[in-house]
Design an enzyme around this catalytic site. Structure first.
Site, PDB file in Angstrom:
ATOM      1  N   SER A  64     -19.183-105.418 -24.965  1.00  0.00           N
ATOM      2  CA  SER A  64     -18.531-104.543 -23.985  1.00  0.00           C
ATOM      3  C   SER A  64     -19.553-104.078 -22.959  1.00  0.00           C
ATOM      4  CB  SER A  64     -17.899-103.341 -24.679  1.00  0.00           C
ATOM      5  OG  SER A  64     -16.832-103.739 -25.513  1.00  0.00           O
ATOM      6  N   ALA A  65     -19.067-103.510 -21.868  1.00  0.00           N
ATOM      7  CA  ALA A  65     -19.949-102.987 -20.828  1.00  0.00           C
ATOM      8  C   ALA A  65     -20.765-101.814 -21.362  1.00  0.00           C
ATOM      9  CB  ALA A  65     -19.122-102.554 -19.618  1.00  0.00           C
TER      10      ALA A  65
END
Length: 389
Positions: A64-65
């Protein structure tokens, strides 16, 4: 999902940007992020993208970011000694950061759908333990992973203090997720396109808070067996540590606390009361990059003051002019000599500045202390987790 903060040139600069954008608030979360280089969890050909605030996927491998992981870590409110379940544990990046906070007496479990991703996660975990300069600065709760669909965890399974789900959850599965949580525990999950924090306040009471809008791939639905029965995914065992493991934890803890006390670090609460994670680990609050910056500023100030002192002390005191005896030649020679001395001093100061700002190899004091113990080499290597560096 991501792109909320500017990209960094390295892991520390990425964390700086996350702090400035108020995604990271607490010291514990900041130290955990700084201790683990995000690029180490990328495939080699994609490391250049590691410090961008963007999600990354290659086949079944997914990260994920950074801004999402920051929100998740802050919302989980992890502490030493807690139990943590990561649903969709992926590369193990988040679980490893959590392990730095949970300490040796926490529980750190993960469930991942794909077996190849679990193999990848264990490779990255082994690399972190064997090579990371940060490992010896913490007392670590090593994660354990099992393969399977998290929706196939039996309802009667044990419960956890903290639970995170890394896939989109619909309302149909909300109650299932809540049942994995102990009373007083916290569940963080993307619920209908909103990252949501749910705290269990009683057997049937909950507090819910929406954090930010997100976009996650949905949970994969379970596949039934040929007989129509759903599969059961057993969670990792709550293992009791062996006496040998406890001895290693105690020895490393004692050596680390002794080192921290001599260096002036506060000892804080010991690990044997409720677990000792990185809260009192002795890691510098802002990491080595910030320390070098402060040294640079201090030194530049001292150089300026030194130059002023050199110039003022080297210049001769003007003498009253004597009409009968002209000393202009001598005064000019003295001024040239003073300028030459000032330039030499400045060059020497610049050389010292360069030497001061050069990054010195970090000294692993814990490792040095272990190697000095009067023990057989195999026992020393066991205390070092067989780390060669």
């Amino acid at each position: 999902m991501g792109g909320a903060v500017s990209a960094g040139e390295d892991n520390d600069e990425l964390i700086d940007n996350l702090k400035e954008a108020h995604y990271i608030h607490s010291d514990l979360v900041e130290r955990a992020f700084r201790a683990i280089d995000r690029a180490d969890y990328y495939l080699e050909d994609y490391r250049d993208s590691a410090y961008k605030d963007l999600a990354w996927r290659h086949g079944n491998i997914h990260l994920s970011a950074p801004c999402i992981y920051s929100e998740v870590m802050e919302a989980l409110d992890l502490h030493p000694g807690l139990s943590f379940l990561n649903l969709g544990s992926g590369t193990g990046y988040l679980s490893t950061m959590a392990g730095l906070i949970l300490g040796p007496f926490g529980v750190n479990h993960g469930v991942e759908l794909y077996t190849d991703v679990i193999e990848y996660a264990y490779q990255k975990l082994d690399y972190f333990i064997k090579t990371s300069e940060s490992f010896d600065k913490f007392e670590f709760c090593e994660p354990s992973f099992v393969a399977g669909n998290c929706l196939e965890i039996p309802p009667e399974s044990r419960q956890y203090d903290r639970v995170y789900c890394g896939a989109g959850v619909q309302r149909d599965h909300e109650e299932f997720m809540k049942n994995l949580l102990k009373v007083g525990g916290i569940l963080v999950l993307p619920l209908e396109e909103k990252l949501t924090k749910i705290r269990r306040t009683g057997q049937s009471s909950w507090e819910t808070k929406k954090i930010i809008a997100v976009s996650f791939a949905p949970l994969a639905l379970p596949q039934h067996n040929t007989n129509g029965e759903p599969k059961a995914v057993p969670l990792p065992m709550f293992e009791v540590r062996t006496l040998q493991e406890l001895a290693r934890i105690a020895i490393r803890h004692t050596l680390r606390v002794t080192t921290d006390s001599r260096e002036g670090h506060p000892r804080g609460r010991g690990s044997f009361g409720g677990g000792r994670g990185l809260a009192v680990s002795g890691l510098h609050k802002y990491g080595p990059r910030f320390k070098r910056r402060r040294v640079h500023r201090r030194h530049c100030t001292s150089v300026v003051l030194a130059n002023k002192h050199v110039v003022s002390s080297a210049l001769p005191t003007p003498a009253p002019l004597d009409n009968n005896n002209n000393h202009r030649g001598e005064e000019e020679a003295q001024r040239r000599a003073a300028r030459g001395a000032g330039e030499e001093e400045e060059e020497e100061a610049e050389k010292e500045s360069v030497e001061l700002l050069r990054a010195e190899p970090p000294i692993n004091i814990l490792r040095e202390r272990i190697l000095c113990l009067p023990l057989p080499e195999p026992l020393k290597m066991y205390l070092l987790y067989c780390r060669e560096k």
